[in-house]
Design an enzyme around this catalytic site. Sequence first.
Site, mmCIF file in Angstrom:
data_model
loop_
_atom_site.group_PDB
_atom_site.id
_atom_site.type_symbol
_atom_site.label_atom_id
_atom_site.label_comp_id
_atom_site.label_asym_id
_atom_site.label_seq_id
_atom_site.Cartn_x
_atom_site.Cartn_y
_atom_site.Cartn_z
ATOM 1 N N ASP A 130 -25.607 -9.682 15.966
ATOM 2 C CA ASP A 130 -26.184 -10.247 17.196
ATOM 3 C C ASP A 130 -27.610 -9.711 17.348
ATOM 4 O O ASP A 130 -27.907 -8.581 16.955
ATOM 5 C CB ASP A 130 -25.331 -9.839 18.404
ATOM 6 C CG ASP A 130 -25.547 -10.754 19.606
ATOM 7 O OD1 ASP A 130 -24.621 -11.525 19.945
ATOM 8 O OD2 ASP A 130 -26.637 -10.695 20.222
ATOM 9 N N ASN A 181 -21.329 -18.595 14.927
ATOM 10 C CA ASN A 181 -21.283 -18.919 16.360
ATOM 11 C C ASN A 181 -22.660 -18.852 17.026
ATOM 12 O O ASN A 181 -22.896 -19.527 18.022
ATOM 13 C CB ASN A 181 -20.314 -17.937 17.031
ATOM 14 C CG ASN A 181 -20.456 -17.917 18.538
ATOM 15 O OD1 ASN A 181 -19.994 -18.828 19.231
ATOM 16 N ND2 ASN A 181 -21.113 -16.887 19.069
ATOM 17 N N TYR A 200 -31.059 -29.338 20.514
ATOM 18 C CA TYR A 200 -29.668 -28.877 20.440
ATOM 19 C C TYR A 200 -28.813 -29.882 19.667
ATOM 20 O O TYR A 200 -28.024 -29.521 18.782
ATOM 21 C CB TYR A 200 -29.126 -28.682 21.861
ATOM 22 C CG TYR A 200 -27.763 -28.043 21.946
ATOM 23 C CD1 TYR A 200 -27.591 -26.695 21.634
ATOM 24 C CD2 TYR A 200 -26.642 -28.773 22.340
ATOM 25 C CE1 TYR A 200 -26.339 -26.095 21.720
ATOM 26 C CE2 TYR A 200 -25.397 -28.176 22.430
ATOM 27 C CZ TYR A 200 -25.240 -26.848 22.121
ATOM 28 O OH TYR A 200 -24.010 -26.251 22.208
ATOM 29 N N LYS A 202 -26.745 -29.314 16.166
ATOM 30 C CA LYS A 202 -25.278 -29.456 16.077
ATOM 31 C C LYS A 202 -24.860 -30.580 15.128
ATOM 32 O O LYS A 202 -23.890 -30.433 14.384
ATOM 33 C CB LYS A 202 -24.683 -29.656 17.478
ATOM 34 C CG LYS A 202 -24.861 -28.449 18.412
ATOM 35 C CD LYS A 202 -24.376 -27.143 17.788
ATOM 36 C CE LYS A 202 -24.394 -25.981 18.775
ATOM 37 N NZ LYS A 202 -24.065 -24.697 18.130
#
Length: 261
Positions: A35, A84, A150, A154
Amino acid sequence: MSDQPVAIVTGGASGIGLGIASTLIANGYDVFVLDNDLHRVDDYNASHRLSRARFCDVSDATAVATEIDGVLHVAGRIDLLVNNAGISGPTAPVEAVDPSEWQKTLDVGLTGAFNVTRSVAPIMKAQSSGAIINIASNAGLMGCPNRSPYVAAKWGLIGLTKTWAMELGPHKVRVNALCPASVDGERIEAVMARDGEERGVSVGDIRQSYERQSSLQSFTRIEDIASMVCYLASDAGVRISGQAIGLDGHTETLGNSLGEI
Ligand code: NAD
């Protein structure tokens, strides 16, 4: 060498990634989180005795390669990768999207998954086993007005899912994408606040319009995603690869920015 199954979760120090990491730990995985929020990484390490998080920006290919080497060195293998990490990007009509925001959204959500997968794939191929799960979105299955970067990230991620499933399938490595709808939590609150501001309506009205997009008329919960990750990574999911699985309560259109409140 870990005697537990080993998982990497990117963006796992908060939100959905944290929920996935915690569920995997509860299911016996040795979990490594990558992260890029130092504060959250510290918090994660302070509260997870059986797992560790490392500072890593997934859009930095060199840093990613170093971290994956580090995990392999400590754990001896990698059984599961959950791509993720992603950012929501701007909420704006295409002509108002700043090119730098476009680039950043793709750098994290799309190039980030590529960077981590290109480092992990040779390890899984050598093992002749492994599962990769890309956290996409139902915005990767249909158009979503005012979310150009976005949506591009995706849709790209789902294309990579199918491509990597074909490349890695002969090596017994499975690759799938999960496509949640809006997930209850901080991030969607921020998206709704921006959408409400843009359209001059209350956040409550925005929330209702988002919820009405799905047949089940509710948001996805983090635990819905975490349990599907566990299912796909388990033997129960052994025949599932190359799929973009909707976890969105059945959504046929994303009209949230079409003025349909
Ligand atoms: P979040 O912003 O709450 O958490 C994202 C985590 O990723 C944070 O810990 C952040 O520090 C980390 N991160 C951000 N940029 C990074 C980078 N460059 N390198 C490494 N880590 C980075 O987001 P979330 O809501 O938990 O979303 C997680 C994933 O789920 C994203 O890919 C998102 O697109 C997807 N998703 C979210 C929703 C939703 O409604 N929240 C819906 C569908 C899909």
